[in-house]
Scaffold this motif. Sequence first.
Motif, PDB file in Angstrom:
ATOM      1  N   GLY A   2       0.861  -0.642  -0.424  1.00 55.86           N
ATOM      2  CA  GLY A   2       0.180   0.011   0.028  1.00 55.86           C
ATOM      3  C   GLY A   2       0.935   1.263  -0.035  1.00 55.86           C
ATOM      4  N   LYS A   3       0.066   1.840  -0.092  1.00 56.70           N
ATOM      5  CA  LYS A   3       1.008   3.995  -0.598  1.00 56.70           C
ATOM      6  C   LYS A   3       1.265   4.288   1.446  1.00 56.70           C
ATOM      7  CE  LYS A   3      -1.207   5.550  -4.655  1.00 56.70           C
ATOM      8  NZ  LYS A   3      -1.978   6.305  -4.816  1.00 56.70           N
ATOM      9  N   ALA A   4       2.071   5.060   1.283  1.00 56.43           N
ATOM     10  CA  ALA A   4       3.078   5.397   2.530  1.00 56.43           C
ATOM     11  C   ALA A   4       2.055   6.510   3.098  1.00 56.43           C
ATOM     12  CB  ALA A   4       4.220   4.947   2.408  1.00 56.43           C
ATOM     13  N   LYS A   5       1.680   6.318   4.201  1.00 58.11           N
ATOM     14  CA  LYS A   5       0.498   7.462   4.448  1.00 58.11           C
ATOM     15  C   LYS A   5       1.295   8.803   5.156  1.00 58.11           C
ATOM     16  CE  LYS A   5      -2.330   4.792   7.496  1.00 58.11           C
ATOM     17  NZ  LYS A   5      -3.069   4.132   8.730  1.00 58.11           N
ATOM     18  N   ILE A   6       0.747   9.707   4.624  1.00 59.26           N
ATOM     19  CA  ILE A   6       1.146  11.297   4.692  1.00 59.26           C
ATOM     20  C   ILE A   6       0.759  11.435   5.398  1.00 59.26           C
ATOM     21  CG2 ILE A   6       1.504  13.476   3.220  1.00 59.26           C
ATOM     22  CD1 ILE A   6       0.856  11.881   0.752  1.00 59.26           C
ATOM     23  N   ALA A   7       2.744  12.375   6.285  1.00 62.29           N
ATOM     24  CA  ALA A   7       1.755  12.928   7.811  1.00 62.29           C
ATOM     25  C   ALA A   7       1.161  14.039   7.542  1.00 62.29           C
ATOM     26  CB  ALA A   7       3.404  13.356   8.543  1.00 62.29           C
ATOM     27  N   ILE A   8       0.179  14.663   8.702  1.00 65.84           N
ATOM     28  CA  ILE A   8      -0.307  15.917   7.814  1.00 65.84           C
ATOM     29  C   ILE A   8      -0.610  16.937   8.660  1.00 65.84           C
ATOM     30  CG2 ILE A   8      -3.375  16.671   8.648  1.00 65.84           C
ATOM     31  CD1 ILE A   8      -2.526  14.376   6.231  1.00 65.84           C
ATOM     32  N   LYS A   9       0.887  17.644   7.797  1.00 67.82           N
ATOM     33  CA  LYS A   9       1.437  18.558   8.248  1.00 67.82           C
ATOM     34  C   LYS A   9       1.915  19.329   7.356  1.00 67.82           C
ATOM     35  CE  LYS A   9       6.578  17.092   8.974  1.00 67.82           C
ATOM     36  NZ  LYS A   9       7.381  16.173   9.491  1.00 67.82           N
ATOM     37  N   ARG A  10       2.105  20.644   7.874  1.00 69.07           N
ATOM     38  CA  ARG A  10       2.250  21.467   6.386  1.00 69.07           C
ATOM     39  C   ARG A  10       3.472  21.338   5.769  1.00 69.07           C
ATOM     40  NH1 ARG A  10       5.379  25.974   5.382  1.00 69.07           N
ATOM     41  NH2 ARG A  10       4.946  27.689   4.032  1.00 69.07           N
ATOM     42  N   ILE A  11       3.425  21.132   4.429  1.00 68.32           N
ATOM     43  CA  ILE A  11       4.401  20.442   3.530  1.00 68.32           C
ATOM     44  C   ILE A  11       5.884  21.736   2.845  1.00 68.32           C
ATOM     45  CG2 ILE A  11       4.879  19.798   1.227  1.00 68.32           C
ATOM     46  CD1 ILE A  11       2.337  18.973   1.133  1.00 68.32           C
ATOM     47  N   ASP A  13       7.783  22.499   1.511  1.00 63.77           N
ATOM     48  CA  ASP A  13       8.506  22.845  -0.209  1.00 63.77           C
ATOM     49  C   ASP A  13       7.581  23.197  -1.057  1.00 63.77           C
ATOM     50  OD1 ASP A  13       8.695  21.474  -3.625  1.00 63.77           O
ATOM     51  OD2 ASP A  13      10.802  21.687  -2.766  1.00 63.77           O
ATOM     52  N   SER A  14       7.586  24.190  -1.066  1.00 63.91           N
ATOM     53  CA  SER A  14       6.658  24.997  -2.145  1.00 63.91           C
ATOM     54  C   SER A  14       6.108  24.224  -3.473  1.00 63.91           C
ATOM     55  CB  SER A  14       7.252  26.248  -2.398  1.00 63.91           C
ATOM     56  OG  SER A  14       8.099  26.385  -3.202  1.00 63.91           O
ATOM     57  N   ALA A  15       6.996  23.994  -3.994  1.00 63.08           N
ATOM     58  CA  ALA A  15       6.701  22.706  -5.390  1.00 63.08           C
ATOM     59  C   ALA A  15       5.533  22.316  -5.335  1.00 63.08           C
ATOM     60  CB  ALA A  15       7.793  22.446  -6.421  1.00 63.08           C
ATOM     61  N   ASN A  16       6.259  21.313  -4.221  1.00 66.01           N
ATOM     62  CA  ASN A  16       5.308  19.692  -4.190  1.00 66.01           C
ATOM     63  C   ASN A  16       3.895  20.373  -3.090  1.00 66.01           C
ATOM     64  OD1 ASN A  16       7.434  17.787  -4.079  1.00 66.01           O
ATOM     65  ND2 ASN A  16       7.783  17.906  -2.542  1.00 66.01           N
ATOM     66  N   ARG A  17       3.628  21.556  -1.975  1.00 69.34           N
ATOM     67  CA  ARG A  17       2.791  22.100  -1.535  1.00 69.34           C
ATOM     68  C   ARG A  17       1.683  22.266  -2.260  1.00 69.34           C
ATOM     69  NH1 ARG A  17       5.477  25.548   1.685  1.00 69.34           N
ATOM     70  NH2 ARG A  17       4.986  27.451   0.108  1.00 69.34           N
ATOM     71  N   GLN A  18       2.000  23.141  -3.767  1.00 73.28           N
ATOM     72  CA  GLN A  18       1.702  23.522  -4.170  1.00 73.28           C
ATOM     73  C   GLN A  18       0.628  22.444  -5.550  1.00 73.28           C
ATOM     74  OE1 GLN A  18       0.155  26.609  -5.285  1.00 73.28           O
ATOM     75  NE2 GLN A  18      -1.054  25.918  -7.117  1.00 73.28           N
ATOM     76  N   VAL A  19       1.509  20.957  -5.894  1.00 71.85           N
ATOM     77  CA  VAL A  19       0.627  20.351  -6.639  1.00 71.85           C
ATOM     78  C   VAL A  19       0.001  19.653  -5.363  1.00 71.85           C
ATOM     79  CG1 VAL A  19       1.493  18.398  -7.180  1.00 71.85           C
ATOM     80  CG2 VAL A  19       3.092  19.976  -7.452  1.00 71.85           C
ATOM     81  N   THR A  20       0.317  19.045  -4.373  1.00 74.74           N
ATOM     82  CA  THR A  20      -0.819  18.442  -3.288  1.00 74.74           C
ATOM     83  C   THR A  20      -1.921  18.853  -2.882  1.00 74.74           C
ATOM     84  OG1 THR A  20       1.420  18.116  -2.322  1.00 74.74           O
ATOM     85  CG2 THR A  20      -0.896  17.923  -0.476  1.00 74.74           C
ATOM     86  N   PHE A  21      -1.920  20.243  -2.821  1.00 74.07           N
ATOM     87  CA  PHE A  21      -3.120  21.567  -2.909  1.00 74.07           C
ATOM     88  C   PHE A  21      -4.139  21.594  -4.297  1.00 74.07           C
ATOM     89  CE2 PHE A  21      -5.341  25.184  -2.082  1.00 74.07           C
ATOM     90  CZ  PHE A  21      -5.801  25.944  -3.765  1.00 74.07           C
ATOM     91  N   SER A  22      -3.338  21.338  -5.581  1.00 68.93           N
ATOM     92  CA  SER A  22      -4.023  21.523  -6.498  1.00 68.93           C
ATOM     93  C   SER A  22      -4.319  19.612  -6.793  1.00 68.93           C
ATOM     94  CB  SER A  22      -3.456  21.351  -8.159  1.00 68.93           C
ATOM     95  OG  SER A  22      -3.858  21.379  -8.885  1.00 68.93           O
ATOM     96  N   LYS A  23      -4.074  18.797  -6.265  1.00 63.00           N
ATOM     97  CA  LYS A  23      -4.789  17.486  -6.876  1.00 63.00           C
ATOM     98  C   LYS A  23      -5.740  17.419  -5.546  1.00 63.00           C
ATOM     99  CE  LYS A  23      -0.317  14.581  -8.535  1.00 63.00           C
ATOM    100  NZ  LYS A  23       0.399  13.910  -7.754  1.00 63.00           N
ATOM    101  N   ARG A  24      -5.292  17.371  -4.177  1.00 63.20           N
ATOM    102  CA  ARG A  24      -6.514  17.662  -3.206  1.00 63.20           C
ATOM    103  C   ARG A  24      -7.900  18.114  -3.612  1.00 63.20           C
ATOM    104  NH1 ARG A  24      -5.239  14.819   2.266  1.00 63.20           N
ATOM    105  NH2 ARG A  24      -3.256  13.671   1.071  1.00 63.20           N
TER     106      ARG A  24
END
Length: 231
Positions: A2-11, A13-24
């Motif tokens: 299975g996929k690794a769980k992502i810790a629910i905290k502020r990302i 890295d700005s690029a990863n944060r923007q990608v995650t925001f767009s997907k979610r």
Amino acid sequence: MGKAKIAIKRIDDSANRQVTFSKRRTGLLKKARELAILCDAQVGVIVFSSTGKLYEYGSSSLKSIIDRYNKHKDEEQHPLMNPASEAKFWRREATVLRQQLQHLQELHRQFTGEQLSGLGINELKSLENQLEMSLKKVQIKKEQILADEIKELQHKGHQIRQENVQLYKTMEVISKENAELQTKISEARVVNDEYGNPNNPTCTIDLQLSQSQSQCSESPTKAMELGLQLL
């Protein structure tokens, strides 16, 4: 696996944060749309990104959903009552307001130095500290007002000085023009006195010379006329 769980905290890295925001964000709006269609529910979603950009979804008019939400909140805060319950509610509110008014009146009298006999040392110390803080705020406000007034007066004084300098320059120009006019008037008066006076000897001599010249110019003409008659 299975996929690794992502810790629910502020990302971080700005690029990863923007990608995650767009997907979610896309997933959130999709789930809201499915909920509205499957369950015949009114759903409204409002999302602001970290840059302040707005994303929204409404199963119907988003404004009508927000109005319905506000109306529902008002009804929760002020539920409908029967006359007896409503009268009891307002009597209770009136009692609370009277108590608050009485407390404020006691505080006002204590601030003015009255009704201090029932207070202990700690209460008197607390009252003293409150008065000192209030006095300090009043002094700060007074100093600020005085500083603003002084600044305004200085500005007005500077403007008045500038206007006085300009008026002084204007008066100098006017005085100079008046002096020039007086000089011209004096010169014109002298010329009029010299050429406009009939008793001026220069004028008499000029007149006599003019008459003699005219007589001399007439003599040859008369002699020619006499000669022609003799012939």
